[in-house]
Scaffold this motif. Structure first.
Motif, PDB file in Angstrom:
ATOM      1  N   VAL A 156      68.794  15.550 107.830  1.00 24.83           N
ATOM      2  CA  VAL A 156      67.893  16.457 108.431  1.00 24.83           C
ATOM      3  C   VAL A 156      67.669  17.735 107.519  1.00 24.83           C
ATOM      4  CG1 VAL A 156      67.899  18.445 110.170  1.00 24.83           C
ATOM      5  CG2 VAL A 156      68.711  16.027 110.834  1.00 24.83           C
ATOM      6  N   ILE A 157      68.799  18.111 106.727  1.00 24.53           N
ATOM      7  CA  ILE A 157      68.613  19.150 105.739  1.00 24.53           C
ATOM      8  C   ILE A 157      67.515  18.815 104.715  1.00 24.53           C
ATOM      9  CG2 ILE A 157      69.628  20.472 103.933  1.00 24.53           C
ATOM     10  CD1 ILE A 157      72.275  20.463 105.759  1.00 24.53           C
ATOM     11  N   GLY A 158      67.793  17.615 104.325  1.00 25.37           N
ATOM     12  CA  GLY A 158      67.040  16.882 103.351  1.00 25.37           C
ATOM     13  C   GLY A 158      65.379  16.988 103.643  1.00 25.37           C
ATOM     14  N   CYS A 159      65.098  16.602 105.060  1.00 21.75           N
ATOM     15  CA  CYS A 159      63.774  16.898 105.632  1.00 21.75           C
ATOM     16  C   CYS A 159      63.141  18.208 105.535  1.00 21.75           C
ATOM     17  CB  CYS A 159      63.587  16.088 106.811  1.00 21.75           C
ATOM     18  SG  CYS A 159      63.912  14.378 106.873  1.00 21.75           S
ATOM     19  N   ILE A 160      64.212  19.040 105.820  1.00 18.81           N
ATOM     20  CA  ILE A 160      63.747  20.654 105.836  1.00 18.81           C
ATOM     21  C   ILE A 160      63.421  20.987 104.717  1.00 18.81           C
ATOM     22  CG2 ILE A 160      64.601  22.850 106.332  1.00 18.81           C
ATOM     23  CD1 ILE A 160      66.171  21.658 108.636  1.00 18.81           C
ATOM     24  N   LEU A 161      64.330  20.692 103.557  1.00 16.72           N
ATOM     25  CA  LEU A 161      63.990  20.994 102.282  1.00 16.72           C
ATOM     26  C   LEU A 161      62.644  20.444 101.797  1.00 16.72           C
ATOM     27  CD1 LEU A 161      67.093  20.724 100.283  1.00 16.72           C
ATOM     28  CD2 LEU A 161      65.791  22.654 100.218  1.00 16.72           C
ATOM     29  N   ALA A 162      62.361  19.333 102.129  1.00 16.06           N
ATOM     30  CA  ALA A 162      61.348  18.584 101.493  1.00 16.06           C
ATOM     31  C   ALA A 162      59.823  19.421 102.229  1.00 16.06           C
ATOM     32  CB  ALA A 162      61.132  17.163 102.113  1.00 16.06           C
ATOM     33  N   VAL A 163      59.976  19.845 103.358  1.00 14.07           N
ATOM     34  CA  VAL A 163      58.807  20.714 103.849  1.00 14.07           C
ATOM     35  C   VAL A 163      58.802  22.021 103.161  1.00 14.07           C
ATOM     36  CG1 VAL A 163      58.146  21.739 105.994  1.00 14.07           C
ATOM     37  CG2 VAL A 163      58.865  19.919 106.162  1.00 14.07           C
ATOM     38  N   ILE A 164      59.881  22.673 102.849  1.00 14.50           N
ATOM     39  CA  ILE A 164      60.055  23.904 102.310  1.00 14.50           C
ATOM     40  C   ILE A 164      59.475  23.807 100.669  1.00 14.50           C
ATOM     41  CG2 ILE A 164      61.339  25.816 101.461  1.00 14.50           C
ATOM     42  CD1 ILE A 164      63.288  25.311 103.777  1.00 14.50           C
ATOM     43  N   LEU A 165      59.882  22.784 100.111  1.00 15.79           N
ATOM     44  CA  LEU A 165      59.423  22.690  98.665  1.00 15.79           C
ATOM     45  C   LEU A 165      57.986  22.555  98.457  1.00 15.79           C
ATOM     46  CD1 LEU A 165      62.727  21.302  97.145  1.00 15.79           C
ATOM     47  CD2 LEU A 165      62.003  23.723  97.122  1.00 15.79           C
ATOM     48  N   SER A 166      57.465  21.373  99.425  1.00 12.47           N
ATOM     49  CA  SER A 166      56.124  20.900  99.359  1.00 12.47           C
ATOM     50  C   SER A 166      54.972  21.653  99.971  1.00 12.47           C
ATOM     51  CB  SER A 166      56.329  19.524  99.792  1.00 12.47           C
ATOM     52  OG  SER A 166      57.385  18.727  99.340  1.00 12.47           O
TER      53      SER A 166
END
Length: 252
Positions: free
Chosen positions: A62-72
Motif C-alpha cells: 500500500v505504501i509503495g502504491c501511495i509513493l508511486a502516485v506522489i512521485l509520478s
C-alpha cells in the motif's frame, strides 16, 4: 534517454516526500512487527509470525502504491513548467524517449523505496527466526514492483495530457480499486443493479494489484502462485506504456 533517466532519478531521490513516506512506512512496519502491537482481525490478536508478516507485506504494498502516485503526479508537468523540454528537443530526442525516461525514473525511485521497506521486512523475518524466507523475498519483491510500476506508469502517462487534479483523482481510483480489488469483488455481488455493473466494469479494466501482492506473499510462504495474474500484470504494464507513444504534449 539514459541521461534523462539518471537526472530525473536523482531529482526524485532528493524529494523530501519520498523520505517522509519511507520513514513513516518503516515505523509502521516496525510497529506491526513489535510484540506490543494490539492489531486484531475479528477480535483475534495477530500474534503469530505468519499473520504479522502478511500484515506487514500488505502495508508495504500500500505504501509503495501511495509513493508511486506522489512521485509520478507532477514529474512530467514540472519539466514543461520549468521549460526544460526545449533543451531536449534541440538534441533531437523524441517525446517518447523523453517521457519514457521520466516515467522510468519514477518507477525506479518507487522500486528503491519498496526495496528499503522489504529490507526491514527481511530483518523482521531474521529476528523472528525465519531467515529461510529471505531468499524467497527477492523474486517476491519483483512481483510487488510490477504492481507499484502499474500505478506509477498509469499516473505518468495521464499526466502528459490531463491536469494534475484530474490525474490525482484517477490515480486514487486506479490505485484504490487495484488494492481493494478482492473486497470490491465481494461487494459488487451484494450491490447488484447499475452500481454492481459499474463496479464489475471497473474491476475488468483495472489490474488486480492486491492479487499481485498476494502472489508475492504466497511465493515467500511457499504456497500456490497464480501465474495468470502475473502475466496479466505484465500485459497491463505493456498496454499502459503504449500511452507514451499515443499521448503528446505541446513542446515548450
Amino acid at each position: 534517454m539514459n541521461t534523462i533517466l539518471c537526472n530525473a532519478l536523482k531529482e526524485r531521490i532528493r524529494r523530501k516526500e519520498l523520505y517522509i513516506v519511507v520513514v513513516i512506512g518503516v515505523l509502521l512496519t516496525l510497529f506491526c512487527g513489535s510484540d506490543s502491537t494490539s492489531i486484531s482481525i475479528n477480535g483475534e490478536p495477530l500474534v503469530s509470525f505468519r499473520n504479522m508478516f502478511m500484515v506487514m507485506h500488505v502495508l508495504i504494498h500500500v505504501i509503495g502504491c501511495i509513493l508511486a502516485v506522489i512521485l509520478s503526479l507532477r514529474t512530467i508537468p514540472n519539466e514543461y513548467e520549468r521549460h526544460n523540454s526545449h533543451l531536449v528537443w534541440v538534441r533531437g530526442i523524441s517525446q517518447v524517449k523523453y517521457h519514457g525516461g521520466l516515467a522510468a525514473a519514477n518507477i525506479l525511485a518507487t522500486a528503491i523505496s519498496v526495496g528499503i521497506l522489504y529490507v526491514v521486512l527481511a530483518g523482521y523475518a531474521v529476528v523472528k527466526g525465519h531467515a529461510f524466507y529471505v531468499l524467497k523475498m527477492l523474486p517476491a519483491y519483483l512481483i510487488v514492483v510490477i504492481s507499484v510500476s502499474l500505478v506509477s506508469l498509469f499516473v505518468g502517462v495521464l499526466s502528459i495530457c490531463l491536469p494534475s487534479m484530474a490525474v490525482g483523482g484517477l490515480a486514487v481510483l486506479f490505485a484504490g480499486a487495484g488494492v481493494l480489488h478482492g473486497l470490491l469483488e465481494l461487494f459488487k455481488s451484494t450491490v447488484g443493479g447499475v452500481g454492481g455493473a459499474c463496479i464489475s466494469f471497473l474491476l475488468q479494466i483495472i489490474p488486480d494489484l492486491n492479487g499481485l501482492q498476494k502472489q508475492a506473499y504466497n511465493l515467500i510462504m511457499g504456497e500456490h502462485i497464480d501465474a495468470h495474474l502475473l502475466w496479466t500484470g505484465l500485459f497491463a504494464l505493456w498496454v499502459i506504456s503504449l500511452g507514451l507513444f499515443v499521448f503528446k504534449k505541446k513542446e515548450a
